[in-house]
Scaffold this motif. Structure first.
Motif, PDB file in Angstrom:
ATOM      1  N   SER A  33       0.885  -0.996  -0.133  1.00  5.80           N
ATOM      2  CA  SER A  33       0.053  -0.079  -0.038  1.00  5.80           C
ATOM      3  C   SER A  33       0.905   1.149   0.063  1.00  5.80           C
ATOM      4  CB  SER A  33      -0.879  -0.060   1.176  1.00  5.80           C
ATOM      5  OG  SER A  33       0.008   0.181   2.240  1.00  5.80           O
ATOM      6  N   GLY A  34       0.142   2.351  -0.460  1.00  5.96           N
ATOM      7  CA  GLY A  34       0.894   3.841  -0.166  1.00  5.96           C
ATOM      8  C   GLY A  34       1.436   3.813   1.052  1.00  5.96           C
ATOM      9  N   THR A  35       0.371   3.491   2.088  1.00  5.93           N
ATOM     10  CA  THR A  35       0.944   3.803   3.521  1.00  5.93           C
ATOM     11  C   THR A  35       2.154   3.209   3.773  1.00  5.93           C
ATOM     12  OG1 THR A  35      -1.069   4.104   4.329  1.00  5.93           O
ATOM     13  CG2 THR A  35       0.182   3.459   5.963  1.00  5.93           C
TER      14      THR A  35
ATOM     15  N   TYR B 264      -1.074  14.292   2.418  1.00  8.45           N
ATOM     16  CA  TYR B 264      -1.598  13.200   3.113  1.00  8.45           C
ATOM     17  C   TYR B 264      -0.702  12.091   2.788  1.00  8.45           C
ATOM     18  CZ  TYR B 264      -4.257   8.887   4.484  1.00  8.45           C
ATOM     19  OH  TYR B 264      -4.807   7.462   4.750  1.00  8.45           O
ATOM     20  N   HIS B 265      -0.138  11.345   3.674  1.00  3.59           N
ATOM     21  CA  HIS B 265       1.024  10.312   3.157  1.00  3.59           C
ATOM     22  C   HIS B 265       0.424   8.739   3.758  1.00  3.59           C
ATOM     23  CE1 HIS B 265       3.332  13.668   1.996  1.00  3.59           C
ATOM     24  NE2 HIS B 265       3.349  14.017   3.048  1.00  3.59           N
ATOM     25  N   GLY B 266      -0.912   8.593   3.809  1.00  7.81           N
ATOM     26  CA  GLY B 266      -1.339   7.362   4.489  1.00  7.81           C
ATOM     27  C   GLY B 266      -1.503   7.714   6.022  1.00  7.81           C
TER      28      GLY B 266
ATOM     29  N   GLU C  59       4.027  15.779  -1.242  1.00  4.96           N
ATOM     30  CA  GLU C  59       3.243  15.330  -2.701  1.00  4.96           C
ATOM     31  C   GLU C  59       3.619  16.392  -3.339  1.00  4.96           C
ATOM     32  OE1 GLU C  59      -1.347  14.234  -2.603  1.00  4.96           O
ATOM     33  OE2 GLU C  59      -1.023  15.033  -0.571  1.00  4.96           O
TER      34      GLU C  59
ATOM     35  N   ASN D  50      -4.315  15.550  -2.007  1.00  2.64           N
ATOM     36  CA  ASN D  50      -5.292  15.292  -0.700  1.00  2.64           C
ATOM     37  C   ASN D  50      -5.871  16.677   0.129  1.00  2.64           C
ATOM     38  OD1 ASN D  50      -5.556  12.162  -0.497  1.00  2.64           O
ATOM     39  ND2 ASN D  50      -3.217  12.564  -1.039  1.00  2.64           N
TER      40      ASN D  50
ATOM     41  N   ASP E 158       6.209  12.071  -2.193  1.00  2.00           N
ATOM     42  CA  ASP E 158       5.360  10.857  -1.988  1.00  2.00           C
ATOM     43  C   ASP E 158       4.286  11.062  -3.498  1.00  2.00           C
ATOM     44  OD1 ASP E 158       2.959   9.738  -1.899  1.00  2.00           O
ATOM     45  OD2 ASP E 158       2.429  10.416   0.021  1.00  2.00           O
TER      46      ASP E 158
ATOM     47  N   VAL F 218       2.549   8.705  -4.833  1.00  3.36           N
ATOM     48  CA  VAL F 218       1.609   7.747  -4.689  1.00  3.36           C
ATOM     49  C   VAL F 218       0.366   8.169  -5.625  1.00  3.36           C
ATOM     50  CG1 VAL F 218      -0.272   6.472  -3.203  1.00  3.36           C
ATOM     51  CG2 VAL F 218       2.053   6.861  -2.293  1.00  3.36           C
ATOM     52  N   ILE F 219       0.003   9.433  -5.650  1.00  9.29           N
ATOM     53  CA  ILE F 219      -0.934   9.889  -6.727  1.00  9.29           C
ATOM     54  C   ILE F 219      -0.380  10.161  -7.896  1.00  9.29           C
ATOM     55  CG2 ILE F 219      -2.684  11.560  -7.376  1.00  9.29           C
ATOM     56  CD1 ILE F 219      -3.695  11.636  -4.585  1.00  9.29           C
TER      57      ILE F 219
ATOM     58  N   LYS G  36      -1.126   3.145  -5.850  1.00  6.76           N
ATOM     59  CA  LYS G  36      -2.156   3.527  -6.771  1.00  6.76           C
ATOM     60  C   LYS G  36      -1.821   2.960  -8.403  1.00  6.76           C
ATOM     61  CE  LYS G  36      -4.394   6.615  -3.779  1.00  6.76           C
ATOM     62  NZ  LYS G  36      -3.932   7.784  -2.849  1.00  6.76           N
TER      63      LYS G  36
END
Ligand SMILES: *Cc1c(COP(=O)(O)O)cnc(C)c1O
Length: 429
Positions: free
Chosen positions: A116-118, A144-146, A206, A211, A239, A241-242, A267
């Motif tokens: 997961s991203g978290t 947001y980073h999880g 990010e 987020n 980060d 992730v997105i 993601k």
């Protein structure tokens, strides 16, 4: 639109799941009304258990850049699933996906897969602390980073203070080493580094915030972070992730030409299956167990089905022209949506990069968490309900990003624009 079956399903799920869901935003608390329960998805569309169809702008919160049930992904999974679903033994699929990631993302030389991203951000922070021998972190409000303990932090009082836990259950000692600063404010960052730079293990953000709704980095912000972290011996962690494989094949680092020390992915990387990853320069990643002393592990990490789904997804998006086509059609749609917003009375603005965008109920630019917080949430709620009842599934919170997939086209956009025209009107108090 009849949603009786969804209502019943929600009643049943609340008897066994806290709030009836497995991730809070799904409960629709921020927009009023009740969640739909989904039966299936195809392309840009989802269908709920009552048989209602919706154009989907959530796309599983970003992963589905190819849309739902893309034939390449479905075939890849079908081909693989009969061969065994998990081994906890290396497979060549992991190497193949790692090669694709490393060749796509400019700063990555070594990568580790997680679920997961978290997990990716949690582990990247550990690597940064292990590598630098320092413990302090800097993060930015609204990013947001999880749900990592040390990163679920809210601002304390005054500027540049260390944060306090943003959730019960997190001891203040755990967040006490995390400084929280306003996004896009290089001045605040420089002051924090003047005071603590030598103790900072990592600066994490990010590179395009997604987020708090979509907030692009201000001119010079990323470059300023890069320069100062390099001087102070702190690691810069993007980060992505997105943004990874979303704002371009090489993510935000490629788009803005700023290379971080470590990158977190998730993601899109899993194409709809649970995958995260983190990585960076070989010299840094070498601290990771079993090569080095920093421990990190995962029973299902590098899971063959997840790798296969990632390979199928990356195989398609790395084709020449993929992002040009996607961004061009998304850009035209977003421009038309802005036109509708402009026609409607009152303060609405659309912010976007490529195929990601947010409609903010506010007239001035959203540049950080403070300005995002100034949005009219009642109007957003009314807009959301009006979109849903017209068959458009919008993220159920003002502070989220909409995604356009490869599967979205003329028909979906026309329907969305017509719905938005009415929903903007319906949002006027
Ligand atoms: C979604 C997200 C995460 C967390 O990923 P999960 O897979 O939900 O744990 C981390 N960082 C960013 C930027 C995200 O958008």
């Amino acid at each position: 639109m009849n949603r009786d079956k969804s209502a019943k399903a929600f009643e049943a799920s609340r008897e066994v799941l806290p709030g009836g869901v497995n991730s809070p935003v799904r409960a629709f608390r921020a927009v009023g009304g009740e969640p739909i329960f989904v039966e299936k998805g195809q392309g840009a569309w989802i269908e709920d258990v009552d048989g209602n169809r919706y154009v989907d702008y959530v796309c599983s919160w970003g992963p589905l850049i190819l849309g739902h049930a893309h034939p390449d992904v479905v075939k890849a999974l079908r081909d693989r699933i009969g061969l065994g679903t998990s081994f906890g033994i290396p497979t060549e699929l992991e190497t193949r996906l790692a090669r694709k990631v490393i060749s796509a993302v400019p700063s990555m030389e070594r990568v580790r897969f997680v679920n997961s991203g978290t997990e990716a951000t949690m582990s990247a922070v550990r690597v940064a602390r292990g590598y630098t021998g320092r413990s302090k972190l800097i993060k930015f409000e609204g990013c947001y980073h999880g749900h990592v303990d040390a990163l679920l932090v809210k601002a304390g009082s005054g500027a540049a203070t260390f944060g306090s836990p943003d959730s019960p259950g997190i001891p203040p000692e755990v967040t006490g080493e995390t400084m929280i600063l306003p996004y896009n404010d290089l001045g605040a960052f420089e002051s924090a580094m003047d005071a603590h730079g030598g103790e900072v293990a990592a600066v994490l953000l990010e590179p395009v915030a997604g987020n708090m709704g979509l907030v692009p980095p201000a001119e010079g912000f990323l470059a300023g972070l890069r320069e100062r972290t390099a001087q102070s011996g702190s690691l810069l962690i993007f980060d992505e992730v997105i943004t990874g494989f979303r704002v371009g094949l090489g993510g935000a680092q490629e788009r803005f030409g700023i290379l971080p020390d470590l990158t977190c992915l998730g993601k899109i990387l899993g194409g709809g299956l649970p995958v995260g990853a983190f990585g960076g320069r070989e010299e840094i990643m070498r601290v990771l167990s079993p090569e080095g002393p920093v421990y990190q592990a995962g029973t299902l990490a590098g899971n063959p089905l997840a790798m296969q789904s990632g390979l199928a997804t990356l195989g398609r998006i790395e084709a020449p022209g993929f992002y040009d086509t996607l961004n061009e059609k998304a850009g035209q749609f977003i421009q038309a949506l802005e036109g509708e917003a402009h026609e409607a009375e009152g303060a609405i603005r659309v912010q976007s990069i490529g195929s990601m965008f947010t409609v903010f109920f506010r007239s001035d630019p959203v540049v950080d968490f403070g300005t995002a917080s100034g949005c009219d949430l009642d109007r957003f709620g009314a807009f959301h309900r009006a979109m849903l009842s017209q068959g458009v599934y919008w993220p159920p919170s003002q502070f989220e990003t909409c995604f356009v997939s490869e599967a979205h086209g003329e028909e979906e956009f026309a329907r969305t624009l017509e719905a938005a025209r009415k929903a903007f009107q319906a949002s006027i108090p």
